[in-house]
Scaffold this motif. Structure first.
Motif, PDB file in Angstrom:
ATOM      1  N   ASP A 209       3.520  -1.175  -6.572  1.00 26.87           N
ATOM      2  CA  ASP A 209       2.461  -0.754  -5.655  1.00 26.87           C
ATOM      3  C   ASP A 209       2.304   0.770  -5.730  1.00 26.87           C
ATOM      4  O   ASP A 209       3.251   1.500  -6.034  1.00 26.87           O
ATOM      5  N   HIS A 210       1.118   1.240  -5.414  1.00 28.49           N
ATOM      6  CA  HIS A 210       0.834   2.677  -5.429  1.00 28.49           C
ATOM      7  C   HIS A 210       1.847   3.466  -4.604  1.00 28.49           C
ATOM      8  O   HIS A 210       2.274   4.558  -4.997  1.00 28.49           O
ATOM      9  N   ALA A 211       2.240   2.925  -3.457  1.00 29.77           N
ATOM     10  CA  ALA A 211       3.190   3.632  -2.592  1.00 29.77           C
ATOM     11  C   ALA A 211       4.522   3.857  -3.296  1.00 29.77           C
ATOM     12  O   ALA A 211       5.160   4.895  -3.135  1.00 29.77           O
ATOM     13  N   MET A 212       4.952   2.885  -4.115  1.00 30.73           N
ATOM     14  CA  MET A 212       6.218   2.995  -4.837  1.00 30.73           C
ATOM     15  C   MET A 212       6.167   4.127  -5.862  1.00 30.73           C
ATOM     16  O   MET A 212       7.150   4.860  -6.053  1.00 30.73           O
ATOM     17  N   LEU A 213       5.009   4.302  -6.484  1.00 25.91           N
ATOM     18  CA  LEU A 213       4.884   5.297  -7.542  1.00 25.91           C
ATOM     19  C   LEU A 213       4.699   6.710  -6.996  1.00 25.91           C
ATOM     20  O   LEU A 213       4.794   7.681  -7.743  1.00 25.91           O
ATOM     21  N   ARG A 214       4.448   6.832  -5.691  1.00 27.57           N
ATOM     22  CA  ARG A 214       4.210   8.153  -5.103  1.00 27.57           C
ATOM     23  C   ARG A 214       5.493   8.847  -4.646  1.00 27.57           C
ATOM     24  O   ARG A 214       5.482  10.040  -4.367  1.00 27.57           O
ATOM     25  N   ASN A 265     -11.312   5.085  -1.563  1.00 24.83           N
ATOM     26  CA  ASN A 265     -11.690   6.041  -0.531  1.00 24.83           C
ATOM     27  C   ASN A 265     -12.838   6.878  -1.092  1.00 24.83           C
ATOM     28  O   ASN A 265     -12.625   7.811  -1.859  1.00 24.83           O
ATOM     29  N   LYS A 266     -14.061   6.508  -0.709  1.00 27.13           N
ATOM     30  CA  LYS A 266     -15.231   7.189  -1.267  1.00 27.13           C
ATOM     31  C   LYS A 266     -15.287   8.651  -0.847  1.00 27.13           C
ATOM     32  O   LYS A 266     -15.687   9.518  -1.616  1.00 27.13           O
ATOM     33  N   LYS A 267     -14.871   8.929   0.380  1.00 29.24           N
ATOM     34  CA  LYS A 267     -14.927  10.290   0.893  1.00 29.24           C
ATOM     35  C   LYS A 267     -14.029  11.224   0.081  1.00 29.24           C
ATOM     36  O   LYS A 267     -14.400  12.361  -0.235  1.00 29.24           O
ATOM     37  N   GLU A 268     -12.832  10.752  -0.272  1.00 28.10           N
ATOM     38  CA  GLU A 268     -11.872  11.582  -1.007  1.00 28.10           C
ATOM     39  C   GLU A 268     -11.967  11.391  -2.517  1.00 28.10           C
ATOM     40  O   GLU A 268     -11.296  12.093  -3.272  1.00 28.10           O
ATOM     41  N   GLY A 269     -12.751  10.412  -2.945  1.00 29.74           N
ATOM     42  CA  GLY A 269     -12.872  10.151  -4.365  1.00 29.74           C
ATOM     43  C   GLY A 269     -11.614   9.558  -4.977  1.00 29.74           C
ATOM     44  O   GLY A 269     -11.287   9.828  -6.132  1.00 29.74           O
ATOM     45  N   LEU A 270     -10.895   8.747  -4.208  1.00 35.70           N
ATOM     46  CA  LEU A 270      -9.638   8.161  -4.669  1.00 35.70           C
ATOM     47  C   LEU A 270      -9.786   6.671  -4.907  1.00 35.70           C
ATOM     48  O   LEU A 270     -10.480   5.972  -4.172  1.00 35.70           O
ATOM     49  N   CYS A 271      -9.128   6.209  -5.950  1.00 36.22           N
ATOM     50  CA  CYS A 271      -9.046   4.773  -6.237  1.00 36.22           C
ATOM     51  C   CYS A 271      -7.563   4.421  -6.323  1.00 36.22           C
ATOM     52  O   CYS A 271      -6.866   4.871  -7.241  1.00 36.22           O
ATOM     53  N   VAL A 272      -7.091   3.678  -5.350  1.00 36.11           N
ATOM     54  CA  VAL A 272      -5.657   3.457  -5.192  1.00 36.11           C
ATOM     55  C   VAL A 272      -5.299   2.019  -5.551  1.00 36.11           C
ATOM     56  O   VAL A 272      -5.771   1.082  -4.899  1.00 36.11           O
ATOM     57  N   PRO A 273      -4.470   1.796  -6.592  1.00 39.44           N
ATOM     58  CA  PRO A 273      -4.055   0.435  -6.941  1.00 39.44           C
ATOM     59  C   PRO A 273      -2.979  -0.074  -5.977  1.00 39.44           C
ATOM     60  O   PRO A 273      -1.911   0.519  -5.853  1.00 39.44           O
ATOM     61  N   ARG A 274      -3.261  -1.161  -5.275  1.00 34.84           N
ATOM     62  CA  ARG A 274      -2.311  -1.744  -4.336  1.00 34.84           C
ATOM     63  C   ARG A 274      -1.760  -3.051  -4.897  1.00 34.84           C
ATOM     64  O   ARG A 274      -2.471  -3.812  -5.557  1.00 34.84           O
TER      65      ARG A 274
END
Length: 290
Positions: A209-214, A265-274
């Motif tokens: 998950d994205h959280a694990m990689l952060r 997150n369109k506002k921040e321009g982020l695409c987060v793989p969950r």
């Protein structure tokens, strides 16, 4: 600096959530992600590991003190993802007895109580403050809900829940907060109050998950196990490990798949793989299976 809690489907963020995909295999990592995971092999000291275990309840209580009931959205998706909450009844008017192990501030149980009038919910949490929030909710009614504090790894659930009385148990983003060595104790505990033929509905963080990689250096506690800045911990499950610990306690696997999706997150321009793991287990209708 790590966020207080990594964004998941329950947290209140400015996120757009597309369709999700269920798959029997984990997410494929990029070479950069593989290199990063391979470089993060240094574990925290045994002293810090023991201190985090000793202070686990305090850290979750502080989390609820800071965030009260404002961090997580109400989980109106529960009956959509787990049709067993309705389908497991033998007849439509049957009262369903549910245990939510790790209820937090009640973001799952109160939507269920509003949606289904024929349900009684036992709700427990590690954090006394979270349990207080549940009891203070205007929808809390002792005739339909019983909330209590409980450490699933050592406090016998049968003190508050009759043995073999529960139709369905939900474990939603709960088991990941428990040390892997103690997960089996938690499963033994919930098995005692589940009826033979009863169901456990599971959803939690999946491998890669994205959280694990952060997580940065200094946050790794063990294989797939990490600590956040606020001292709360998170384990990231492989489907093989999850099936093993449930089946070791006598449960049978019904479904066990990864849920993949990208949160935008369109506002921040982020695409987060969950990546989540969504699974269903049953307690066999065999004498002595608990």
């Amino acid at each position: 600096m790590e966020p207080l809690l990594s964004v998941d489907e329950g947290s209140k963020e400015n996120m757009h959530v597309p369709e999700q995909t269920e798959t029997p295999v984990p997410r494929t990592l990029t070479q950069q992600e593989l290199d990063r995971l391979g470089a993060e092999q240094t574990l925290v000291s045994n002293f810090k590991l023991m201190k985090l275990e000793q202070e686990a309840q305090k850290n979750w209580d502080l989390f609820y003190k800071r965030n009260t009931t404002n961090f997580f959205k109400d989980r109106h998706w529960t009956t959509r993802e787990f049709e067993e909450l309705k389908a497991c009844r033998e007849f439509e008017s049957q009262k369903l007895v549910l245990l939510e192990a790790g209820c937090g501030g009640g973001n799952c149980i109160f939507p269920l109580l509003e949606e289904d009038l024929n349900i009684f919910v036992y709700a427990c949490d590690f954090s006394p403050r979270a349990v207080d929030f549940v009891k203070q909710n205007p929808l809390y009614c002792p005739e339909r809900c019983c909330a209590f504090q409980c450490d699933l790894t050592k406090d016998d659930l049968r003190t508050n829940v009759p043995e073999g009385s529960v139709d369905v148990i939900t474990l939603i983003f709960v088991l990941s907060a428990i040390h892997p060595d103690k997960m089996k104790m938690a499963l033994q505990n919930i098995s005692r109050v589940l009826k033979p033929g009863g169901m456990v509905l599971f959803r939690d963080y999946g491998l890669y998950d994205h959280a694990m990689l952060r997580f940065k250096a200094g946050n790794k506690l063990g294989e797939n196990f990490y600590v956040r800045q606020d001292g709360t911990r998170s384990y990231f499950f492989s489907k093989e490990f999850l099936a093993e610990i449930f089946e070791d306690q006598g449960f049978q696997t019904i479904t066990n798949d990864y849920v993949l999706r990208e949160t935008v997150n369109k506002k921040e321009g982020l695409c987060v793989p969950r990546v989540f793991l969504q699974s269903k287990f049953t307690k066999p209708c065999v004498s002595g299976s608990s």
